[in-house]
Enzyme design. Structure first.
Site, PDB file in Angstrom:
ATOM      1  N   GLY A  13      44.739   1.979  60.229  1.00 30.76           N
ATOM      2  CA  GLY A  13      43.730   1.425  61.140  1.00 30.76           C
ATOM      3  C   GLY A  13      43.723  -0.090  61.228  1.00 30.76           C
ATOM      4  N   GLN A  23      21.969  -9.139  68.648  1.00 31.77           N
ATOM      5  CA  GLN A  23      21.342  -9.410  67.343  1.00 31.77           C
ATOM      6  C   GLN A  23      21.332 -10.934  67.190  1.00 31.77           C
ATOM      7  OE1 GLN A  23      20.004  -7.103  65.210  1.00 31.77           O
ATOM      8  NE2 GLN A  23      19.400  -8.625  63.702  1.00 31.77           N
ATOM      9  N   LYS A  79       8.954  -4.640  78.465  1.00 31.12           N
ATOM     10  CA  LYS A  79       9.666  -3.566  77.756  1.00 31.12           C
ATOM     11  C   LYS A  79       9.443  -3.699  76.256  1.00 31.12           C
ATOM     12  CE  LYS A  79      14.317  -3.531  76.759  1.00 31.12           C
ATOM     13  NZ  LYS A  79      15.747  -3.570  77.114  1.00 31.12           N
ATOM     14  N   SER A 133      23.863  -0.159  78.290  1.00 33.55           N
ATOM     15  CA  SER A 133      24.550   0.500  77.176  1.00 33.55           C
ATOM     16  C   SER A 133      24.236   1.997  77.223  1.00 33.55           C
ATOM     17  CB  SER A 133      24.103  -0.158  75.861  1.00 33.55           C
ATOM     18  OG  SER A 133      24.673   0.503  74.775  1.00 33.55           O
ATOM     19  N   THR A 134      23.100   2.403  76.667  1.00 31.43           N
ATOM     20  CA  THR A 134      22.731   3.831  76.725  1.00 31.43           C
ATOM     21  C   THR A 134      22.110   4.186  78.081  1.00 31.43           C
ATOM     22  OG1 THR A 134      20.475   3.444  75.956  1.00 31.43           O
ATOM     23  CG2 THR A 134      22.162   3.781  74.253  1.00 31.43           C
ATOM     24  N   GLY A 135      21.798   3.190  78.877  1.00 30.88           N
ATOM     25  CA  GLY A 135      21.194   3.433  80.188  1.00 30.88           C
ATOM     26  C   GLY A 135      19.681   3.581  80.141  1.00 30.88           C
ATOM     27  N   GLY A 136      19.101   3.553  78.951  1.00 29.74           N
ATOM     28  CA  GLY A 136      17.651   3.766  78.800  1.00 29.74           C
ATOM     29  C   GLY A 136      16.831   2.729  79.557  1.00 29.74           C
ATOM     30  N   THR A 137      17.168   1.454  79.403  1.00 29.64           N
ATOM     31  CA  THR A 137      16.404   0.375  80.039  1.00 29.64           C
ATOM     32  C   THR A 137      16.476   0.491  81.559  1.00 29.64           C
ATOM     33  OG1 THR A 137      16.949  -1.049  78.173  1.00 29.64           O
ATOM     34  CG2 THR A 137      16.228  -2.156  80.199  1.00 29.64           C
TER      35      THR A 137
END
Ligand code: R5P
Length: 294
Positions: A33, A93, A187, A218-222
């Protein structure tokens, strides 16, 4: 320009069309890797070059790759005058949200100064202030591409919405370009579970074509929550302009479930899956212009 391993082919072609001589690194992964790269030395005649990279996929490996490239350049006596990072990962972050956490983006960028790199070109950095205050030696040129993306596709814009306060400067820049109103949603994200909540707000969007602008999906949540709120408030059409469309996990389904019309994004990463509503716009002219000014 030295292009690292995950730079989209459309960016490489675009930079070549803009007159840059683009050389690609030779790379592989060892069976365990570990990442390996080599710079085709014979193809580089300049003593100062630009590096172009993107930090996705395999964000952690991309930082390793960048530092290997900088050491390889040092080995052949070539200096990186500026580094264009199309998608800068770890940038969210940017605070110690909970005690004991690192400021990841500062930790990962600070070592650049060991290689005397002091100029970065970044496409829509998540938050500029942290880097400016934590890594003072770095001079950052931030490309905000939303208006360019909107114009490339030619959409009608009546109102602009930021899905959270952090994206307000993006909404403002597009709204000023189109001379329309803008607003933001409040939010809240649970720092442990990652769950998102958006508080109710009156939005002046009835019958309007609304554009939601953000840096990352990213996850589409927002984005899904913002689209839902806009349709609930009576918007007639909702477009999204998001610079970096990572679309991880079930993001595509989540966005389809709330009836996404169109998501316009930049080619800052390689898109392996392109649903019919995703429009990927080549931003190499913007990157070329920023490099020329470096
Ligand atoms: C957060 O502050 C960012 O600007 C984006 O809104 C966020 O990263 C999007 O993540 P997700 O798609 O997982 O909600």
């Amino acid at each position: 320009v030295l292009a690292l391993s995950q730079v989209p082919a459309s960016i490489i072609d675009g930079l070549r069309k803009q007159g840059f001589n683009v050389v690609q690194v030779v790379w592989k992964r060892f069976p365990d890797g570990e990442f390996y790269l080599r710079i085709p030395k014979d193809e580089i005649s300049a003593s100062e070059i630009f590096i172009v990279t993107t930090m996705y996929p395999e964000q952690s490996e991309r930082f390793v790759e960048l530092y290997l490239a900088l050491d390889a350049l040092r080995g052949i006596g070539v200096k990186a005058k500026s580094i264009a990072i199309l998608y800068l990962a770890y940038a969210r972050q940017d605070k110690r949200f909970l005690p004991g956490e690192p400021i990841s983006i500062a930790a990962l960028l600070r070592p650049l100064t060991l290689y005397a790199v002091n100029e970065l070109v970044v496409v829509d950095i998540h938050a500029y202030e942290t880097i400016a205050s934590e890594v003072k030696e770095l001079n950052i040129r931030n490309i905000l591409p939303h208006s360019y993306l909107a114009k490339s596709v030619g959409i009608k814009v009546d109102f602009v919405l930021a899905p959270d306060k952090g994206a307000l400067h993006r909404a403002k820049s597009v709204a000023e370009e189109y001379n329309v109103g803008y607003d933001y949603l409040e939010k809240f994200r649970d720092r442990i579970s990652g769950e998102i909540r958006i508080s109710e707000k009156e939005l002046d969007v009835r019958g309007k074509h609304v554009v939601v602008v953000d840096d990352i999906v990213s996850t589409g949540g927002t984005l899904a929550k913002a689209i839902e709120a806009l349709y609930k408030a009576g918007a007639s059409k909702v477009y999204a302009i998001v610079t970096h469309a990572l679309l991880v996990g079930n993001a595509i389904k989540k966005l389809e479930d709330v009836g996404i019309d169109m998501l316009i994004t930049a080619n800052t990463i390689i898109h392996s899956e392109v649903p019919s509503w995703l429009r990927v716009v080549d931003i190499s002219p913007l990157v070329a212009e920023a490099l020329r000014r470096s």
